[in-house]
Scaffold this motif. Sequence first.
Motif, PDB file in Angstrom:
ATOM      1  N   GLY A   4       0.412  -1.208  -0.343  1.00  0.00           N
ATOM      2  CA  GLY A   4       0.103   0.383  -0.225  1.00  0.00           C
ATOM      3  C   GLY A   4       1.330   1.329  -0.072  1.00  0.00           C
ATOM      4  O   GLY A   4       1.698   1.377   0.005  1.00  0.00           O
ATOM      5  N   LEU A   5       0.380   2.232  -0.037  1.00  0.00           N
ATOM      6  CA  LEU A   5       0.647   3.540  -0.113  1.00  0.00           C
ATOM      7  C   LEU A   5       1.280   3.896   1.561  1.00  0.00           C
ATOM      8  O   LEU A   5       2.566   4.792   0.854  1.00  0.00           O
ATOM      9  N   ASP A   6       0.884   3.407   2.487  1.00  0.00           N
ATOM     10  CA  ASP A   6       2.182   4.033   3.473  1.00  0.00           C
ATOM     11  C   ASP A   6       3.161   2.874   3.284  1.00  0.00           C
ATOM     12  O   ASP A   6       4.085   3.813   4.484  1.00  0.00           O
ATOM     13  N   SER A   7       2.701   2.154   3.508  1.00  0.00           N
ATOM     14  CA  SER A   7       4.002   0.975   3.769  1.00  0.00           C
ATOM     15  C   SER A   7       5.233   1.074   2.908  1.00  0.00           C
ATOM     16  O   SER A   7       6.153   1.232   2.933  1.00  0.00           O
ATOM     17  N   THR A   8       4.298   1.544   1.503  1.00  0.00           N
ATOM     18  CA  THR A   8       5.822   1.402   0.687  1.00  0.00           C
ATOM     19  C   THR A   8       6.226   3.329   1.009  1.00  0.00           C
ATOM     20  O   THR A   8       8.174   3.461   0.729  1.00  0.00           O
ATOM     21  N   THR A   9       5.687   3.849   1.418  1.00  0.00           N
ATOM     22  CA  THR A   9       6.680   5.016   1.563  1.00  0.00           C
ATOM     23  C   THR A   9       7.426   5.391   3.114  1.00  0.00           C
ATOM     24  O   THR A   9       8.453   5.129   3.068  1.00  0.00           O
ATOM     25  N   VAL A  10       6.820   3.938   3.863  1.00  0.00           N
ATOM     26  CA  VAL A  10       7.890   4.332   4.994  1.00  0.00           C
ATOM     27  C   VAL A  10       9.300   3.088   5.003  1.00  0.00           C
ATOM     28  O   VAL A  10       9.995   3.265   5.291  1.00  0.00           O
ATOM     29  N   LEU A  11       8.868   2.164   3.847  1.00  0.00           N
ATOM     30  CA  LEU A  11      10.237   1.415   3.309  1.00  0.00           C
ATOM     31  C   LEU A  11      10.927   2.744   2.506  1.00  0.00           C
ATOM     32  O   LEU A  11      12.096   2.471   3.645  1.00  0.00           O
ATOM     33  N   GLU A  12      10.593   3.386   2.161  1.00  0.00           N
ATOM     34  CA  GLU A  12      11.855   4.486   1.408  1.00  0.00           C
ATOM     35  C   GLU A  12      11.850   5.359   2.619  1.00  0.00           C
ATOM     36  O   GLU A  12      13.414   5.837   2.651  1.00  0.00           O
ATOM     37  N   ILE A  13      11.599   5.850   3.538  1.00  0.00           N
ATOM     38  CA  ILE A  13      11.865   6.883   4.815  1.00  0.00           C
ATOM     39  C   ILE A  13      13.043   5.901   5.101  1.00  0.00           C
ATOM     40  O   ILE A  13      14.016   6.306   5.941  1.00  0.00           O
ATOM     41  N   ALA A  14      13.131   4.868   5.476  1.00  0.00           N
ATOM     42  CA  ALA A  14      13.496   3.281   6.550  1.00  0.00           C
ATOM     43  C   ALA A  14      14.923   3.691   5.602  1.00  0.00           C
ATOM     44  O   ALA A  14      16.387   3.780   6.365  1.00  0.00           O
ATOM     45  N   TYR A 178       3.925   5.524  -6.688  1.00  0.00           N
ATOM     46  CA  TYR A 178       2.845   4.953  -6.149  1.00  0.00           C
ATOM     47  C   TYR A 178       2.095   4.077  -7.472  1.00  0.00           C
ATOM     48  O   TYR A 178       0.828   3.972  -7.037  1.00  0.00           O
ATOM     49  N   SER A 179       2.336   4.476  -8.785  1.00  0.00           N
ATOM     50  CA  SER A 179       1.425   3.285  -9.719  1.00  0.00           C
ATOM     51  C   SER A 179       1.345   1.837  -9.392  1.00  0.00           C
ATOM     52  O   SER A 179       0.251   1.555  -9.939  1.00  0.00           O
ATOM     53  N   ILE A 180       2.300   1.655  -8.838  1.00  0.00           N
ATOM     54  CA  ILE A 180       2.550   0.576  -8.348  1.00  0.00           C
ATOM     55  C   ILE A 180       1.475  -0.634  -6.679  1.00  0.00           C
ATOM     56  O   ILE A 180       2.106  -1.759  -6.550  1.00  0.00           O
ATOM     57  N   THR A 181       0.895   0.723  -6.069  1.00  0.00           N
ATOM     58  CA  THR A 181       0.819   0.492  -4.970  1.00  0.00           C
ATOM     59  C   THR A 181      -1.138   0.279  -5.131  1.00  0.00           C
ATOM     60  O   THR A 181      -1.429   0.635  -6.014  1.00  0.00           O
ATOM     61  N   THR A 182      -1.741  -0.020  -3.330  1.00  0.00           N
ATOM     62  CA  THR A 182      -2.633  -0.972  -3.753  1.00  0.00           C
ATOM     63  C   THR A 182      -3.304  -0.081  -2.727  1.00  0.00           C
ATOM     64  O   THR A 182      -2.011  -0.664  -1.340  1.00  0.00           O
ATOM     65  N   SER A 183      -4.370   0.357  -2.683  1.00  0.00           N
ATOM     66  CA  SER A 183      -4.597   0.633  -0.858  1.00  0.00           C
ATOM     67  C   SER A 183      -6.511   0.667  -0.959  1.00  0.00           C
ATOM     68  O   SER A 183      -6.716   0.796  -0.085  1.00  0.00           O
ATOM     69  N   CYS A 184      -6.793  -0.272  -2.039  1.00  0.00           N
ATOM     70  CA  CYS A 184      -8.328  -0.501  -1.931  1.00  0.00           C
ATOM     71  C   CYS A 184      -8.735  -1.808  -1.424  1.00  0.00           C
ATOM     72  O   CYS A 184      -7.721  -2.446  -1.779  1.00  0.00           O
ATOM     73  N   TYR A 185      -9.605  -1.196  -0.813  1.00  0.00           N
ATOM     74  CA  TYR A 185     -10.657  -2.435   0.717  1.00  0.00           C
ATOM     75  C   TYR A 185     -11.101  -3.519  -0.903  1.00  0.00           C
ATOM     76  O   TYR A 185     -11.433  -4.984  -0.067  1.00  0.00           O
ATOM     77  N   ASP A 186     -11.461  -2.896  -1.727  1.00  0.00           N
ATOM     78  CA  ASP A 186     -12.516  -4.241  -2.567  1.00  0.00           C
ATOM     79  C   ASP A 186     -12.205  -3.790  -3.839  1.00  0.00           C
ATOM     80  O   ASP A 186     -13.368  -3.451  -4.653  1.00  0.00           O
ATOM     81  N   PRO A 187     -10.735  -4.386  -4.301  1.00  0.00           N
ATOM     82  CA  PRO A 187     -10.575  -3.870  -5.845  1.00  0.00           C
ATOM     83  C   PRO A 187     -11.141  -4.999  -6.373  1.00  0.00           C
ATOM     84  O   PRO A 187     -11.508  -6.309  -6.416  1.00  0.00           O
ATOM     85  N   VAL A 188     -11.374  -4.669  -8.117  1.00  0.00           N
ATOM     86  CA  VAL A 188     -12.413  -5.503  -9.283  1.00  0.00           C
ATOM     87  C   VAL A 188     -11.462  -5.341 -10.308  1.00  0.00           C
ATOM     88  O   VAL A 188     -10.657  -4.664 -10.599  1.00  0.00           O
ATOM     89  N   GLU A 189     -10.839  -6.374 -10.554  1.00  0.00           N
ATOM     90  CA  GLU A 189     -10.192  -6.671 -11.481  1.00  0.00           C
ATOM     91  C   GLU A 189      -8.800  -6.142 -11.427  1.00  0.00           C
ATOM     92  O   GLU A 189      -8.093  -5.914 -12.347  1.00  0.00           O
ATOM     93  N   GLY A 190      -8.231  -6.302 -10.576  1.00  0.00           N
ATOM     94  CA  GLY A 190      -7.336  -5.402 -10.091  1.00  0.00           C
ATOM     95  C   GLY A 190      -7.545  -3.822 -10.500  1.00  0.00           C
ATOM     96  O   GLY A 190      -6.253  -3.106  -9.835  1.00  0.00           O
ATOM     97  N   LYS A 191      -8.138  -3.670 -10.677  1.00  0.00           N
ATOM     98  CA  LYS A 191      -8.116  -2.282 -10.442  1.00  0.00           C
ATOM     99  C   LYS A 191      -9.215  -1.916  -9.319  1.00  0.00           C
ATOM    100  O   LYS A 191      -9.990  -2.133  -8.835  1.00  0.00           O
TER     101      LYS A 191
END
Length: 219
Positions: A4-14, A178-191
């Motif tokens: 997701g957006l948050d954990s990916t950002t934290v990865l780069e912060i660390a 961020y284009s490769i991150t996902t935040s949605c709780y209920d994506p449909v066919e990857g979107k």
Amino acid sequence: MSGGLDSTTVLEIAKSKGFEIYALSFSYGQRHSIELEAVRKVLKKSPVQELKTVAIDLRAFGGSALTDAIAVPKSNTFTPSETIPVTYVPARNTIFLSFATGYAEVIGSRDIFLGVNAIDYSNYPDCRPEFIAAFEKLANLGTAAGITGKMPIQIHAPLIQMSKSEIIKTGLQLGVDYSITTSCYDPVEGKACGKCDACHLRLKGFADNGIPDPAEYCR
């Protein structure tokens, strides 16, 4: 790592602070495997020392729209909830941090990073500063590394007091895709659905930065 957006950002912060990263993700019976696919994409672009994906099944007790036969709430607008929504997974961060603490002790790490946030969030009790402080105390009371004082464990939650807009701005400065991150709780066919709380918060964060969200949406 959730992809997701948050954990990916934290990865780069660390990484920006000079830490070697031993990443941990979970296949916990969540509604969609797209999260784990996103983790792999993120780490392909931003490699780490090691990734462990732990399989646990929180569907054993359910109780959440993410792990049970409960519909994910959706709307055309976002209204912050004063109650705990059905997308809360009971004790999820307590469980995740327990695994992370054990992993940290085994590899000789004293630093655990996670992407919880208590500003633009869905009122989850295990995303609050009080929870993080309490768990850090528990980790140091319940581990050999902690009670001997040789390697006290510190829980880092660098996003906890940041708005979604600030998180995105920070990530962009650190080169997050961020284009490769996902935040949605209920994506449909990857979107992404564009209508759950997670989508609304994410979309607002990008809008506040004056840029479109590069993720794909159904709408």
